[in-house]
Scaffold this motif. Sequence first.
Motif, mmCIF file in Angstrom:
data_model
loop_
_atom_site.group_PDB
_atom_site.id
_atom_site.type_symbol
_atom_site.label_atom_id
_atom_site.label_comp_id
_atom_site.label_asym_id
_atom_site.label_seq_id
_atom_site.Cartn_x
_atom_site.Cartn_y
_atom_site.Cartn_z
ATOM 1 N N ILE A 1 0.845 -1.205 0.000
ATOM 2 C CA ILE A 1 0.000 0.000 0.000
ATOM 3 C C ILE A 1 0.872 1.243 0.000
ATOM 4 C CG2 ILE A 1 -1.662 1.324 1.373
ATOM 5 C CD1 ILE A 1 -2.813 -1.401 2.267
ATOM 6 N N LEU A 2 1.934 1.229 0.812
ATOM 7 C CA LEU A 2 2.854 2.355 0.826
ATOM 8 C C LEU A 2 3.544 2.508 -0.522
ATOM 9 C CD1 LEU A 2 4.133 4.561 2.596
ATOM 10 C CD2 LEU A 2 5.906 2.907 3.196
ATOM 11 N N LEU B 1 1.075 4.244 -2.797
ATOM 12 C CA LEU B 1 0.798 5.630 -2.444
ATOM 13 C C LEU B 1 2.032 6.527 -2.564
ATOM 14 C CD1 LEU B 1 -1.516 5.117 0.645
ATOM 15 C CD2 LEU B 1 -2.169 5.660 -1.708
ATOM 16 N N CYS B 2 3.170 6.032 -2.135
ATOM 17 C CA CYS B 2 4.374 6.866 -2.119
ATOM 18 C C CYS B 2 5.590 5.957 -2.313
ATOM 19 C CB CYS B 2 4.456 7.615 -0.793
ATOM 20 S SG CYS B 2 5.868 8.708 -0.707
#
Length: 66
Positions: A8-9, A12-13
Amino acid sequence: MNFLLWLILLILCWPLALLALLLWPIVWLLSLPFRLIGISVDALFELLSALLHLPARLLGARGGKR
């Protein structure tokens, strides 16, 4: 679970996710001495507890709840 959070990280980034991936082994190595100290202190407290309870165990007391 950690892998899913990392994915997920990554979505997102991605620069932060790659930085976390590269820094994780360094953080693990730095925390290793503290883990060893924690294990040693826990063993010391277990030894002290066993020594303090030894007279009661020799007199026949049953091992109760800790």
